[in-house]
Design an enzyme around this catalytic site. Structure first.
Site, short mmCIF file in Angstrom:
data_model
loop_
_atom_site.label_atom_id
_atom_site.label_comp_id
_atom_site.label_asym_id
_atom_site.label_seq_id
_atom_site.Cartn_x
_atom_site.Cartn_y
_atom_site.Cartn_z
CG HIS A 122 -1.79 0.99 1.20
ND1 HIS A 122 -1.94 2.34 2.07
CD2 HIS A 122 -3.58 1.09 1.39
CE1 HIS A 122 -2.87 2.82 1.96
NE2 HIS A 122 -3.68 2.20 2.07
CG ASP A 199 1.14 -2.03 6.03
OD1 ASP A 199 0.17 -2.13 6.82
OD2 ASP A 199 0.87 -1.91 4.61
CD GLN A 202 -6.47 -4.51 4.54
OE1 GLN A 202 -7.46 -5.17 4.66
NE2 GLN A 202 -6.46 -2.78 3.88
CE LYS A 225 -7.31 0.22 6.99
NZ LYS A 225 -8.07 0.72 5.82
CB CYS A 365 -3.17 3.40 -1.87
SG CYS A 365 -4.99 4.24 -0.98
N1 7TS Z 1 -1.66 -0.80 4.51
C1 7TS Z 1 -2.43 -1.74 4.34
C2 7TS Z 1 -2.13 -2.46 3.42
C3 7TS Z 1 -3.50 -0.84 3.80
O1 7TS Z 1 -4.55 -1.81 3.70
C4 7TS Z 1 -3.69 0.52 4.53
C5 7TS Z 1 -5.63 0.70 4.20
C6 7TS Z 1 -3.31 1.28 4.81
C7 7TS Z 1 -1.99 0.70 4.97
C8 7TS Z 1 -3.55 2.89 5.74
O2 7TS Z 1 -4.34 2.93 6.40
P1 7TS Z 1 -4.55 3.80 7.57
O3 7TS Z 1 -5.70 3.30 8.01
O4 7TS Z 1 -3.68 4.28 7.76
O5 7TS Z 1 -5.15 4.10 6.18
N2 7TS Z 1 -6.11 0.46 3.05
C9 7TS Z 1 -7.31 0.92 2.39
C10 7TS Z 1 -7.74 0.31 1.76
O6 7TS Z 1 -6.91 -0.68 0.65
N3 7TS Z 1 -8.63 0.57 1.11
O7 7TS Z 1 -8.57 2.07 2.17
C11 7TS Z 1 -8.33 1.76 2.71
#
Ligand code: 7TS
Length: 411
Positions: A122, A199, A202, A225, A365
């Protein structure tokens, strides 16, 4: 009613109709829904205990502080960290990853050093390392994928060398629906003296995470999430590393003593928590973790596996549908990416929305990954613990209707 159907009762948001249809919420990789017990805990905090933490001796301040620090311990146990001092509350995964790149990264990366990530990252676990590499004249290398869309361990062996100082990889892909061999990668990285950043955005919501067993040095994830309020996340860091690192931001609460010309910083984790923190967010995260613990993370994973088992073969059997990532349900997390031939993913997502189905469309992303997959965007359905076989039926039916509506394959 089985116990998973009872779980759905805790999510009143799922009971609404969207565009006149039953809501099938399949955008959980973007953000999950919150169950009533978590919402109640949030409300209770604001109605009874709201105060700033670590600052006051009055009763509300002490109550708020106690709940905030208890939340830290709840997180510690959830990911099996060795100490609550290893748990830093952040705004989310992005914030945590930027923290490491800006502190540990800036101090330890020099010209010619290597940073190794994977092509499946991501942007949150890509752009901070890319920009650090540019700033320091370091080299950013990418671990590739197998033909099946899994992270290629042989390539990891090649890419990680004695010049590698940081290896940053996702624990589960937000596009391909694969869990990565983070433990094995950590072992390779450590043989070369590199630190490992996981990371967990997910992974932490969907499978049992044990940072001690994984051996990672840092691990970041987001509360939203996994059913907490938005704007709260966690950065785990090994105590010995956190102790050496410079703070990320300066200000209140992160200091021990301030003189006119110098400051002694507080010990971790407080050194990394400048300013008023998201106390209610942390409490809601602890509440979400309690909810997950009661259900049991292994069972959550199994439940999502069942849904993928019910979906993948049906999706693969559809004409004019391309599925990305492994075709074996056993290799899948609850994320499935696909495209319908000749249709833009945004048109597919809009058509599915008309059927009450919430999916995401776009590059998710992960633009370098899209290029690697030979596309610019996909449609993504992602499951969580409250999804059921009706959601699967609705998705497959929605895809069939969409193909029919756009005359796919007939023109
Ligand atoms: N890393 C991964 C693997 C992710 O899927 C996401 C967010 C992030 C980092 C960033 O997370 P945040 O909470 O700091 O935004 N992924 C997604 C997505 O797949 N669709 O919307 C957000």
């Amino acid at each position: 009613m089985n116990s998973w159907e009872k779980v759905r009762d805790d999510f009143p948001i799922l009971k609404q109709r969207v565009n006149g249809e039953r809501l099938a919420y399949l955008d959980n990789a973007a953000t999950a829904q919150r169950p009533t017990p978590v919402l109640n805990d949030l409300l209770h905090f604001y109605q009874h205990d709201n105060a700033n933490v670590h600052r006051g001796v009055h009763t509300l301040a002490m109550r708020a502080t106690e709940q905030y620090e208890t939340a830290r311990q709840t997180v510690q146990h959830f990911i099996n960290a060795q100490s609550p001092k290893e748990i830093i509350f952040t705004k989310g995964t992005t914030d945590g990853l930027n923290l490491i790149a800006s502190t540990y990264g800036r101090e330890h990366i020099h010209a010619g050093d290597e940073i190794v990530i994977s092509i499946a990252e991501h942007h949150s676990n890509l752009v901070p390392w890319q920009q650090l590499a540019i700033e320091k004249h370091a080299v950013l290398k990418y671990i590739g994928l197998t033909a099946d869309g899994e992270l290629d361990l042989n390539d990891a062996q090649q890419k990680i060398t004695d010049k590698t100082k940081i290896v940053a990889v996702t624990h589960a892909s937000n596009v391909l629906g694969t869990a990565t061999p983070l433990k094995e990668i950590t072992s390779i990285a450590h043989q070369h003296g590199a630190v490992v950043v996981g990371d967990g955005a997910q992974a932490a919501p969907h499978l049992a995470v044990d940072v001690t067993d994984l051996g990672v040095d840092f691990y970041a994830f987001s509360g939203h999430k996994m059913m907490s309020a938005m704007g709260i996340g966690v950065l785990y860091g090994r105590q010995a590393l956190l102790a050496q690192m410079r703070p990320y931001q300066f200000g209140g609460e992160m200091i021990s003593t301030v003189k006119r010309q110098s400051t002694i910083f507080a010990d971790p984790p407080y050194k990394f928590e400048a300013g008023t923190q998201n106390v209610a967010g942390a409490i809601s995260l602890a509440s979400a973790i309690k909810y997950l613990d009661q259900l049991d993370m292994d069972k959550v994973k199994q439940h999502e596996q069942q849904l993928v088992k019910a979906t993948l073969p049906r999706l693969l059997a559809e004409d004019h549908v391309t599925v990305y990532g492994p075709h074996d349900p056993a290799k899948h997390t609850g994320v499935i990416s696909f495209n319908i031939e000749g249709l833009h993913p945004h048109d597919v997502a809009t058509a599915l929305d008309m059927e009450g189905i919430a999916v995401r469309a776009g590059h998710h992303c992960a633009e370098p990954l899209m290029t690697e997959l030979g596309t610019t965007a996909t449609v993504r359905a992602s499951f969580y613990l409250y999804n059921n076989l009706d959601d699967v039926d609705q998705l497959i039916h929605g895809i069939q209707e969409t193909k029919e509506f756009f005359h796919v394959g007939t023109i």
